[in-house]
Each structure stands twice: as structure tokens, then as C-alpha cells.
Design an enzyme around this catalytic site. Structure first.
Site, PDB file in Angstrom:
ATOM      1  N   SER A  67       0.806  -1.222   0.000  1.00  0.00           N
ATOM      2  CA  SER A  67       0.000   0.000   0.000  1.00  0.00           C
ATOM      3  C   SER A  67       0.839   1.272   0.000  1.00  0.00           C
ATOM      4  O   SER A  67       1.578   1.532  -0.930  1.00  0.00           O
ATOM      5  CB  SER A  67      -0.969  -0.047   1.180  1.00  0.00           C
ATOM      6  OG  SER A  67      -1.883   1.012   1.142  1.00  0.00           O
ATOM      7  N   SER A 522      -0.761   0.889  20.414  1.00  0.00           N
ATOM      8  CA  SER A 522      -0.375   0.457  19.069  1.00  0.00           C
ATOM      9  C   SER A 522      -0.654  -1.036  18.932  1.00  0.00           C
ATOM     10  O   SER A 522      -0.586  -1.784  19.918  1.00  0.00           O
ATOM     11  CB  SER A 522       1.111   0.728  18.847  1.00  0.00           C
ATOM     12  OG  SER A 522       1.587   0.036  17.706  1.00  0.00           O
TER      13      SER A 522
END
Length: 545
Positions: A67, A522
């Protein structure tokens, strides 16, 4: 598993040894890492995709992409029969496969999992996996590893669909499982025909107000720019100029692309003083994210960013307008007894001003944890569910039940009084359902819907940007010893543990006008993300710190 299958797996797996010291985890983006250490992982995901195909007796997708990551990275992810992401139930198995220490360990893992899932092997139980890759130089060799993984399961077949955007592969998987044609041309024709339908249905009164029909697009030097060059040949009513298509010599995602533009809020390479005031858009490396922007001045590189929150707001405004027209009871014989559930789905990272704007429109807004898989799943609960992240990844989902009702409604309206505003609204909604990729966020289909709506409204990008004023915000990362010490609830906006921490956050937030703040762990590193909003940038910075 018979002895022949076991032998094939052992032999093929030995050709792709796992690098020592590498531990990978399957997430929303699949597996991602430096391309040089990925061949073993991609080979194993090929096996996983073949097993998933055997289990579901469906076409499965395998996409090789990283991506918006730098060009030296690559990744691999699986598309389920719906065209959506791999079911979360199989993610632990994906992790275990990727991290199996050797061929023997891997084959034992596959044997145990196949038994648990009741997966049958052999030529009588064929699996079919569609493969795609983006334009990264490492993609070709990794695709070969994926092929060998798929083909190491007896009876499984790997179909190489070539260089694609990620959304194209997801679309192909979805369509293949519906018995539809799945060539790239079919994809382009569905998008261009649906766009053409929306343009043909633009009210005459707005045709005179149209702004510049030229759109300049930053292709991130990736596959999206390449595909847009092909798609634009089929479009009427829109002039597209593609910059950073990959042919100009720039590097993938290097100071270009949706992720760069959205985070840095500056002009990407290939754009400059000549583009001041012009409507511009930016795709990311695999064309599943989209943001718009306007170059503000010839003297600096600042932009007016129109991000995923404002794309969502534009889409919500248009969809609500069409539903309102459709539900007007202009004819006594028309049946309007279907209450349409229109829902908007956001994460806590959405700018607070966008949420206020959407609620003022009378829309139902719900929140999910961060991650496309959560947004997509929740949006599917509605007749029409719209979701977008600020980074530009999102879609509009239509339930099968609603589409059947809409088709019937359109036929009913056509038989009563063809060409009424009600029937046009029904046709517009049907066109949107075909234009917007129902499998996954798709920058190319999203871009065409934005352009159709702006023409429908007669709006410039400046007018669109002024829908609401973003609240100033700040995001920072804090390194911690153990990220798992922080547990959150309520779509990651409220801290449950450590006890008492949420009260401290609330007390600090209350000191600021329009203050809003939250923290979340995270998913991959010992880092806590801190997000803050307030009435001024100085206040947002102070609250975050």
C-alpha cells in the site's frame, strides 16, 4: 492428509525457509515487512488461501502489496469469498503459519488445522485462488512464491490476474463468487457506465453552475495512476490529468500519495504554482485510499486538505438527499412503506467537527475501534452504511435486501410516471451501488463518485471544503514499557486500565474549550497513541502533551 500431499508440502516448503529471528503478525494490512524477508511468508499465505478456498468452496483472493509503505517493503493479504478481508477467526492460524520454524512444523500445523476445520484434501476438492500484485519490483518473485504455495495443495489452482490495484482484486473475488465476469475491462466498464448514469441524471439547473471540469490526480507513482490512465479513456463529462503515474521516473510513495498528503498537509511532488486553486486528488500506492486537496499559494507548499471525513460528509449529504426525494409521496399509488436505515460509521480519529456536522444533518453516527475491518463490518448492518477513515479509506455498503427493494421501487415508479424526480433518485442510488466497490475501499470508484456529486451539486472544491471547519488536532506517540497495560473500551475512547487514568484524562480535557482526547495502544509496537482536539492549534498541542 495423505502421504502424497504431505510429501509435496514438505518438499515445497523446504524451498522457502523461514528467515531466523523474523516474527510477523497478520493484521488489517495482512503481513508487511521488507520485501527481502517475505518469500517464506508469501509462500505460506498461498497455502492458507488454498485451504480457505477448500473450506469455503469459493474463490479466494491473494494480493501482494504494501500500500502506502516505501518501495522496498512489500506485503500479502487474503480476500475472503465476499471480497472483504480474511475472517478474523483465521488470523491466529495465519500468524502460526508465518512463524512456523521449519517445514515439519508447518506441515504438522496444517494437518492439525485441517482436521479441526474439517478441510478435505485431494483433486476432488479443488480450490481456486485469484492472485494480484502492485507495481513494486519485488512483486513478481513474491507472486511466484504465492503461486507455489497455492499449487502445493493438491487440486488447488492459482489464477494470476497480473498487476492490479488492491480494490480490483477484491472486486474480482466478489464477482467471481457471484458468477459474474471478472476481467479488468469488466471492472472499468462497470465504473464508467455507473458514472455515466449519474452524469446523465444531473439536474438541468445545476449544469449552468458547473465549475472547472478538469481534475488533476497524484497517482503516487503506483498502480492507481497506471489504471486511471486506462479508465479515463472510457469516461465522458470529466477531464483527468494524471501526475506521478510512475512513468515520470519518481519512486512509489516518495513524497507523493494520499498518505503523504494527508499526514504532511503539503503539496506532493509533481504539483506546484500552476495548480493553485485547481481541484486535485491523491491516491495511495495500491489505490485503496483517496484524499482531495487545493494548492493555496504560488509562494509556499501549503494545501487545503479535503480528507476522508469530508468525503464521507459529501457522500452522506448526497445519499440523504436522494432518499428524501425517493420518500416523497407525490403519487397516491406509490408505495413508500420501507423505512431505510442510513448509518454513518467513524472511528475516534475522525475530526470532531465532522461528527457534529453529520449529527446536525440528522444522521445516525456510530463508532468502532480503529481498523477498516471493524468499520466495514458495522456499516454492513445498515440498508446503506457509509464509513470512512480520515486517511481516505472508505466505502458505501448497500444491503442485498435494500437493493432488491430499490429495484422493485424503480420498476414501480417507472410504470406509474417515468422520469419523475422520485424515479431519478432511485436510479441514482442504484448507480451508486454499482459505482462504489462493495468489497473494500476503492480510490478509483470513490473518486468518480466525488466527481459525479460535485457536478450534481454544482460545487467547487472550495465550497465542498467549507462544509465545516476542522477542529485543530494533534497526534503524538509515547514509548512505553508494555503497551498491553492500557485497556480501552467504547471504541477505544475510554481507558479501563490502569485504574484512574481515564479520570486524569477527563480532568485535563475539561480545561480546554471544545477539548476531546483519548489514548490507544499500538497494535504492533510498545507505543501509546495520544490524540487531542481543541478550539485552537496551540490548545490541541498543549492538551496532547
Amino acid at each position: 492428509m495423505d502421504e502424497e500431499q504431505r510429501k509435496i508440502l514438505l518438499e515445497s516448503a523446504s524451498r522457502f525457509p523461514k528467515p531466523q529471528g523474523v516474527k510477523l503478525s497478520y493484521g488489517t494490512a495482512g503481513f508487511r515487512a521488507d520485501a527481502s524477508i517475505l518469500s517464506s511468508t508469501v509462500f505460506r499465505v498461498g497455502i492458507l488461501a488454498a485451504l480457505r478456498s477448500l473450506k469455503t468452496q469459493s474463490f479466494i483472493g491473494l494480493m501482494i502489496t504494501a500500500s502506502h509503505n516505501q518501495v522496498s517493503d512489500n506485503g500479502v493479504k487474503v480476500a475472503d469469498p465476499s471480497g472483504g478481508m480474511l475472517t478474523q477467526e483465521w488470523e491466529p492460524f495465519a500468524d502460526a503459519m508465518a512463524n512456523a520454524v521449519d517445514a515439519e512444523d508447518l506441515v504438522q500445523l496444517i494437518t492439525d488445522f485441517a482436521k479441526k476445520e474439517n478441510i478435505s484434501f485431494g483433486a476432488d476438492h479443488s480450490g481456486q485462488v485469484l492472485l494480484g500484485r502492485d507495481t513494486r519490483p519485488s512483486g513478481e518473485s513474491l507472486l511466484e512464491a504465492a503461486k507455489q504455495g497455492v499449487n502445493s495443495i493438491v487440486g488447488s489452482f492459482a489464477a494470476d490476474k497480473g498487476v492490479l490495484t488492491t480494490p480490483q482484486l477484491h472486486w474480482m473475488v466478489r464477482c467471481a463468487n457471484k458468477g459474474m465476469r471478472v476481467s479488468e475491462l469488466d471492472y472499468f466498464e462497470q465504473l464508467s457506465n455507473s458514472f455515466g448514469c449519474l452524469i446523465d441524471l444531473i439536474p438541468q439547473k445545476t449544469m449552468l453552475q458547473l465549475m472547472d471540469d478538469t481534475l488533476k490526480v497524484d497517482g503516487a507513482n503506483g498502480v492507481g495512476g497506471e489504471k486511471l490512465e486506462e479508465l479515463k479513456k472510457l469516461l465522458k463529462g470529466l477531464v483527468i490529468q494524471v501526475h506521478n503515474s510512475g512513468k515520470e521516473g519518481g519512486f512509489l510513495n516518495d513524497r507523493v500519495g494520499a498518505d503523504y498528503v494527508q499526514k504532511e498537509k503539503i503539496v506532493p511532488c509533481g504539483f506546484g504554482p500552476n495548480d493553485v486553486g485547481i481541484r486535485c486528488a491523491s491516491l495511495d500506492g495500491d489505490a485503496d485510499r483517496l484524499v482531495y486537496f487545493r494548492v493555496l499559494s504560488e509562494s509556499n507548499n501549503k494545501i487545503d486538505l479535503v480528507d476522508g471525513d469530508k468525503i464521507l460528509s459529501l457522500f452522506a449529504l448526497f445519499m440523504k438527499e436522494q432518499l428524501s426525494i425517493l420518500n416523497k409521496k407525490e403519487n397516491e399509488n406509490a408505495n413508500n412503506d420501507h423505512p431505510v436505515q442510513l448509518g454513518v460509521v467513524q472511528t475516534a480519529y475522525a475530526n470532531g467537527a465532522s461528527t457534529i456536522y453529520l449529527k446536525q444533518m440528522g444522521l445516525e453516527v456510530v463508532f468502532t475501534p480503529t481498523g477498516v475491518k471493524y468499520l466495514h463490518e458495522k456499516a454492513a448492518d445498515y440498508d446503506i452504511g457509509i464509513y470512512f477513515e480520515a486517511n481516505g479509506h472508505g466505502a458505501i455498503l448497500f444491503s442485498e435486501h435494500f437493493l432488491c427493494w430499490l429495484e422493485a421501487k424503480n420498476s414501480e415508479l417507472a410504470s406509474i410516471s417515468k422520469g419523475t424526480e422520485q424515479q431519478k433518485a432511485a436510479l441514482r442510488l442504484l448507480a451508486v451501488s454499482k459505482l462504489i466497490n462493495q468489497a473494500v475501499g476503492d480510490a478509483l470508484s470513490g473518486l468518480l463518485l466525488v466527481e459525479a456529486i460535485l457536478q450534481h451539486m454544482g460545487w467547487s472544491i472550495q465550497k465542498w471544503s467549507e462544509l465545516y471547519q476542522d477542529l485543530p488536532s494533534r497526534q503524538i506517540k509515547v514509548k512505553v514499557a508494555d503497551r498491553t497495560a492500557v485497556i480501552t473500551t467504547n471504541a477505544e475512547t475510554v481507558v479501563v486500565r490502569p485504574s484512574g487514568l481515564q479520570e486524569v484524562i477527563d480532568a485535563e480535557t475539561d480545561k480546554y474549550a471544545k477539548g476531546r482526547s483519548f489514548i490507544r495502544s499500538s497494535g504492533t509496537k510498545d507505543v501509546i497513541h495520544v490524540c487531542a482536539e481543541a478550539s485552537t492549534q496551540e490548545a490541541a498541542d498543549s492538551l496532547a502533551k
